[in-house]
Design an enzyme around this catalytic site. Structure first.
Site, mmCIF file in Angstrom:
data_model
loop_
_atom_site.group_PDB
_atom_site.id
_atom_site.type_symbol
_atom_site.label_atom_id
_atom_site.label_comp_id
_atom_site.label_asym_id
_atom_site.label_seq_id
_atom_site.Cartn_x
_atom_site.Cartn_y
_atom_site.Cartn_z
ATOM 1 N N GLY A 94 51.833 54.589 41.566
ATOM 2 C CA GLY A 94 52.574 54.572 41.776
ATOM 3 C C GLY A 94 53.227 53.305 42.036
ATOM 4 O O GLY A 94 54.032 53.097 42.461
ATOM 5 N N THR A 131 52.687 54.076 35.756
ATOM 6 C CA THR A 131 54.281 54.546 34.993
ATOM 7 C C THR A 131 55.321 53.440 34.680
ATOM 8 O O THR A 131 55.956 53.332 34.619
ATOM 9 C CB THR A 131 54.647 55.738 35.756
ATOM 10 O OG1 THR A 131 53.107 57.235 35.834
ATOM 11 C CG2 THR A 131 55.616 56.574 35.684
ATOM 12 N N CYS A 146 40.115 63.590 33.526
ATOM 13 C CA CYS A 146 42.113 63.150 32.719
ATOM 14 C C CYS A 146 42.197 65.290 32.968
ATOM 15 O O CYS A 146 41.142 66.016 33.097
ATOM 16 C CB CYS A 146 41.515 63.715 31.791
ATOM 17 S SG CYS A 146 43.264 63.471 30.294
ATOM 18 N N ASN A 162 36.352 57.573 32.229
ATOM 19 C CA ASN A 162 37.470 58.639 32.748
ATOM 20 C C ASN A 162 36.893 60.224 32.501
ATOM 21 O O ASN A 162 37.020 61.582 31.802
ATOM 22 C CB ASN A 162 38.831 58.778 31.127
ATOM 23 C CG ASN A 162 39.553 59.486 31.755
ATOM 24 O OD1 ASN A 162 39.474 60.470 33.479
ATOM 25 N ND2 ASN A 162 40.459 59.981 31.115
ATOM 26 N N ASN A 182 38.916 52.479 27.710
ATOM 27 C CA ASN A 182 38.906 53.271 28.776
ATOM 28 C C ASN A 182 38.463 54.993 27.810
ATOM 29 O O ASN A 182 38.848 54.642 27.034
ATOM 30 C CB ASN A 182 40.744 54.012 29.007
ATOM 31 C CG ASN A 182 40.424 55.528 29.951
ATOM 32 O OD1 ASN A 182 40.464 56.255 29.439
ATOM 33 N ND2 ASN A 182 40.657 55.300 31.223
ATOM 34 N N LYS A 229 44.150 52.777 26.341
ATOM 35 C CA LYS A 229 44.296 54.198 26.094
ATOM 36 C C LYS A 229 42.948 55.033 26.430
ATOM 37 O O LYS A 229 42.364 54.411 25.338
ATOM 38 C CB LYS A 229 45.440 54.497 24.585
ATOM 39 C CG LYS A 229 45.563 55.744 24.190
ATOM 40 C CD LYS A 229 46.454 56.699 25.241
ATOM 41 C CE LYS A 229 46.106 58.312 25.181
ATOM 42 N NZ LYS A 229 46.254 59.012 26.674
ATOM 43 N N ILE A 244 50.148 64.414 27.689
ATOM 44 C CA ILE A 244 49.784 63.958 26.721
ATOM 45 C C ILE A 244 48.553 64.512 25.993
ATOM 46 O O ILE A 244 48.721 65.104 24.746
ATOM 47 C CB ILE A 244 49.556 62.509 26.542
ATOM 48 C CG1 ILE A 244 50.727 62.129 27.350
ATOM 49 C CG2 ILE A 244 49.031 61.969 24.663
ATOM 50 C CD1 ILE A 244 51.964 62.673 26.155
HETATM 51 C C1 LIG Z 1 51.693 59.594 30.182
HETATM 52 C C2 LIG Z 1 50.191 58.901 30.517
HETATM 53 C C3 LIG Z 1 48.720 58.783 29.652
HETATM 54 C C4 LIG Z 1 48.029 58.013 30.828
HETATM 55 N N1 LIG Z 1 46.369 58.308 29.182
HETATM 56 C C5 LIG Z 1 45.526 58.157 31.290
HETATM 57 C C6 LIG Z 1 44.581 57.861 29.680
HETATM 58 O O1 LIG Z 1 44.072 58.345 28.691
HETATM 59 N N2 LIG Z 1 43.391 57.513 30.354
HETATM 60 C C7 LIG Z 1 43.319 57.630 31.921
HETATM 61 O O2 LIG Z 1 41.997 57.462 32.214
HETATM 62 N N3 LIG Z 1 43.616 57.724 32.974
HETATM 63 C C8 LIG Z 1 45.637 58.225 31.966
HETATM 64 N N4 LIG Z 1 46.826 58.428 33.104
HETATM 65 C C9 LIG Z 1 46.174 58.022 34.123
HETATM 66 C C10 LIG Z 1 46.215 56.644 34.431
HETATM 67 O O3 LIG Z 1 46.382 55.980 33.875
HETATM 68 C C11 LIG Z 1 46.854 56.107 36.134
HETATM 69 O O4 LIG Z 1 46.028 56.641 36.894
HETATM 70 C C12 LIG Z 1 48.114 57.608 36.945
HETATM 71 O O5 LIG Z 1 49.096 57.663 35.984
HETATM 72 C C13 LIG Z 1 48.263 56.868 38.001
HETATM 73 O O6 LIG Z 1 49.053 55.910 37.776
HETATM 74 P P1 LIG Z 1 50.450 55.119 38.308
HETATM 75 O O7 LIG Z 1 51.182 56.362 38.642
HETATM 76 O O8 LIG Z 1 51.178 53.938 38.164
HETATM 77 O O9 LIG Z 1 50.742 56.099 36.236
HETATM 78 C C14 LIG Z 1 47.739 58.544 32.596
HETATM 79 C C15 LIG Z 1 49.007 58.621 33.084
HETATM 80 C C16 LIG Z 1 50.522 59.044 32.219
HETATM 81 C C17 LIG Z 1 51.648 58.365 33.066
#
Ligand SMILES: Cc1cc2nc3c(=O)[nH]c(=O)nc-3n(C[C@H](O)[C@H](O)[C@H](O)COP(=O)(O)O)c2cc1C
Ligand SMILES: Cc1cc2nc3c(=O)[nH]c(=O)nc-3n(C[C@H](O)[C@H](O)[C@H](O)COP(=O)(O)OP(=O)(O)OC[C@H]3O[C@@H](n4cnc5c(N)ncnc54)[C@H](O)[C@@H]3O)c2cc1C
Ligand code: FES
Lengths: 274, 305
Positions: B245, B267, B131, B128, B100, B46, B72
């Site tokens: 996704g 996700t 965000c 990152n 990260n 995270k 978040i």
């Molecule tokens: C609840 C949540 C928290 C996330 N927190 C971070 C984060 O702290 N740092 C980051 O680089 N990406 C964060 N992401 C992005 C994910 O790492 C990822 O790039 C994005 O969700 C696309 O992938 P997915 O569709 O498989 O979730 C977060 C995504 C979600 C859904």
């Protein structure tokens, strides 16, 4: 004080479950009975399961539901039909299979030597307190219940509480059963009349907040069960935070049950639908 | 036939190509009851910042068609608590750890990387700059070339460890940003972070997220993510980590065909806490069934004839 939080939490698993029955209780409320041996044998009162109602890509997240009661290898979920997920849930037929993650969260704490508990429920808030009421009564504690709902029909689980409690007082918004008005009028009166060791409360957050204040005035410990939007349900995503005197807590692992005096009642609750 | 599932992302050697997407897996502890963490390609933690961040107001999520929005806001207890709790926990887990990192300013990114650089549990950094949920910094650094390159260059100077830069899809031309961070010293790029989106409750006339806007993730964004992985991997020579996704092994295969050397599952972890293992096992099975000896052969194997 011994409490459920001290002992090791039951192991959380992804459990395949099947629908044993799914019946309408009243307008917009159903009772889903699932065969779920792991959860049934480990869940504690106040804990919940994260249910995957439907598969397919359109429908992404699980839905959190309290375990209302346990019977053998099955668990009962008392649910209100609200939106996409619960509408789908109301269509589940016996024999259908789905899966859940559970048991989750920290449940109700039963202080050692508890002699008399007050349970206060509003609407579907009656769901997560059913198993607790049964266990308290079985352990010999006296249980008094104050229930509130919009109408007499919507006093769900009233039968369960009448079976195990010494007194069940009810209030309805339309006066169709019991006192015409809110359950908080009942809880205020009961707190004045009797000596309770603890108040357990679940219902709309505004109601829980009032009951918490009443308990504080009466000098009685109060536990509340808070609902938050939950993605993971296991403590990883931080979507379910509750503001407390000791910082942000996760409702899915640090709760859903909290000591009322810990909670900072702010606007982090789920916004009402209308 | 046994399939060689190992892949290399720069100098980072992974047992298999399946990593966790930052922010969806905490530091792994919450998932230890569901998956054997040592079977993951890597754990991407995270997002952590130098000081504690309290995140955004609630509601912080909203379910949408085939996806979800989150705002978040990088709530985290700051790097010292992260070292004490998360890295200490990970010391006993046999898995590569990618941290990260986020900051409100260039100086914060650098201080954070410097603080973590000599920590033995840290195998790589993911910067990152994408965000969408913080006001200062965050995505602002990742949506134009100059700040993206500056942050990359400054972090590069602060560590010899593999440096992955996480790209935002909320740009006109993601290739331009990818080329800029590659030139500035990134060892790999990861994409995509969430797409900026919004959800409204027609009953109440209110936005579903307290912050009004948030990041879209889940199956809904997969076509966009695939397209971007394809474009970027054709343009850069550093490895690409693909995400957006991924729910199944087949999704992971598609990302690798588009050019990804490794993938991240995000996700999907919320829907199925065993998702990472399902994807990893399925990927191996996919290769075995087709007589593919090394999973890395899938990378860029898209047939466009
Ligand atoms: C609840 C949540 C928290 C996330 N927190 C971070 C984060 O702290 N740092 C980051 O680089 N990406 C964060 N992401 C992005 C994910 O790492 C990822 O790039 C994005 O969700 C696309 O992938 P997915 O569709 O498989 O979730 C977060 C995504 C979600 C859904
Ligand atoms: C710990 C816990 C225990 C619960 N126990 C019960 C119970 O025993 N009986 C019962 O009827 N309901 C219970 N709820 C509420 C229940 O989870 C929601 O009513 C349900 O998720 C609504 O789903 P939907 O798809 O019908 O609604 P939609 O509005 O279509 O759902 C959209 C999204 O919002 C979420 N959501 C909407 N309302 C709520 C809510 N009130 N709480 C949490 N998430 C919500 C959904 O999970 C979903 O992610 C509980 C909630 C929590 C957090
Ligand atoms: S629902 Fe993910 S942390 Fe509580």
């Amino acid at each position: 004080m011994s409490c459920a939080h001290d002992t090791a939490e039951p192991r959380r698993v992804l459990e395949g479950v099947s629908v044993l029955s799914n019946e309408r209780v009243t307008e917009g409320v159903g009772l889903l009975v699932l065969r779920a041996p792991h959860v049934a044998s480990t869940v504690r009162p106040g804990q919940f399961v994260h249910l995957r109602i439907a598969r397919g890509r359109d429908f992404v997240l699980r839905r959190p539901f309290s375990v209302h009661r346990v019977r053998g290898e099955s668990i009962e979920i008392l649910y209100q039909v609200l939106g996409t997920g619960t509408r789908e849930m109301s269509l589940l037929e016996p024999g259908a299979v789905c899966d859940l993650v559970g048991p989750l969260g920290a449940g109700w704490i039963v202080p050692e030597g508890l002699a008399h508990a007050l349970i206060v429920t509003g609407g579907l808030g009656a769901a997560p307190l059913g198993m607790l009421a049964e266990q308290l009564a079985a352990s010999g504690a006296a249980v008094t219940v104050a229930m509130g709902a919009p109408t007499a029909e919507r006093l769900v689980a009233r039968g369960l509480y009448e079976d195990v409690a010494r007194v069940v007082d009810v209030a309805t918004d339309d006066g169709s059963a019991g006192v015409h008005g809110f359950v908080t009028a009942l809880s205020e009166r009961l707190l004045g009349e009797h000596q309770f060791d603890v108040v357990y409360c679940c219902g709309p957050e505004a109601m829980q907040r009032i009951v918490a204040a009443q308990a504080a005035v009466a000098g009685v410990a109060c536990q509340v069960s808070l609902e938050r939007l939950m993605a993971c349900g296991i403590g990883a995503c931080l979507s379910c935070v509750v503001s407390t005197h000791s910082g942000l807590k996760r409702a899915c692992v640090d709760g859903p049950v909290f000591n009322a005096e810990e909670v900072l009642w702010d606007s982090s609750e789920i916004p009402p639908k209308h | 036939m046994t399939v060689d599932m190992s892949v290399k992302v720069g100098n980072l050697e992974l047992r298999n190509p399946v990593m966790t997407a930052s922010g969806t897996f905490a530091s792994g502890r919450e998932f230890a009851e569901f998956v054997d963490l040592s079977h993951l390609g890597a754990i991407v933690t995270k997002g952590v910042s130098l000081n504690a961040w309290s995140g955004n107001a609630s509601p912080r999520i909203a379910e949408t068609s085939s996806g979800m929005l989150n705002s978040i806001g990088l709530q985290n207890p700051g790097v010292e608590a992260f070292i004490e709790r998360d890295l200490a926990y990970l010391a006993d887990v046999d898995v590569p750890v990618v941290v990260n990192v986020s900051g409100h300013s260039l100086a914060e990114y650098v201080a954070l990387v410097e603080r973590l650089d000599d920590h033995p549990q840290v195998n790589a950094f993911e910067i990152n700059i994408s965000c969408p949920n913080v006001d200062a910094g965050g995505m602002a650094f990742g949506t134009s070339c100059v700040p993206a390159a500056q942050i990359t260059e400054a972090c590069r100077a602060a560590t010899m460890k593999p440096l992955i830069v996480k790209l935002s899809p909320n740009v006109t031309d993601i290739v331009e940003i990818a080329l800029a961070v590659e030139a500035a010293g990134a060892d790999a790029v990861s994409l995509i972070n969430t797409l900026l989106g919004m959800a409204i409750d027609a009953d109440t006339f209110k936005p579903k997220l307290a912050r009004v806007v948030g990041g879209l993730s889940g199956p809904a964004i997969k076509p966009v993510a695939l397209r971007m992985v394809w474009q970027v991997s054709n343009a850069v020579s550093v490895p690409v980590i693909g995400m957006g996704g991924i729910m199944t092994a087949e999704d992971a295969v598609e990302f690798m065909l588009a050019g990804a050397s490794a993938v991240s599952v995000g996700t999907a972890n919320f829907v199925d806490p065993t998702a990472t293992m399902r994807v990893a096992d399925g990927l191996s099975e996919f290769c075995r069934a087709r007589g593919i000896a090394r999973v890395s052969e899938l990378t860029g194997a898209l047939n466009t004839d």
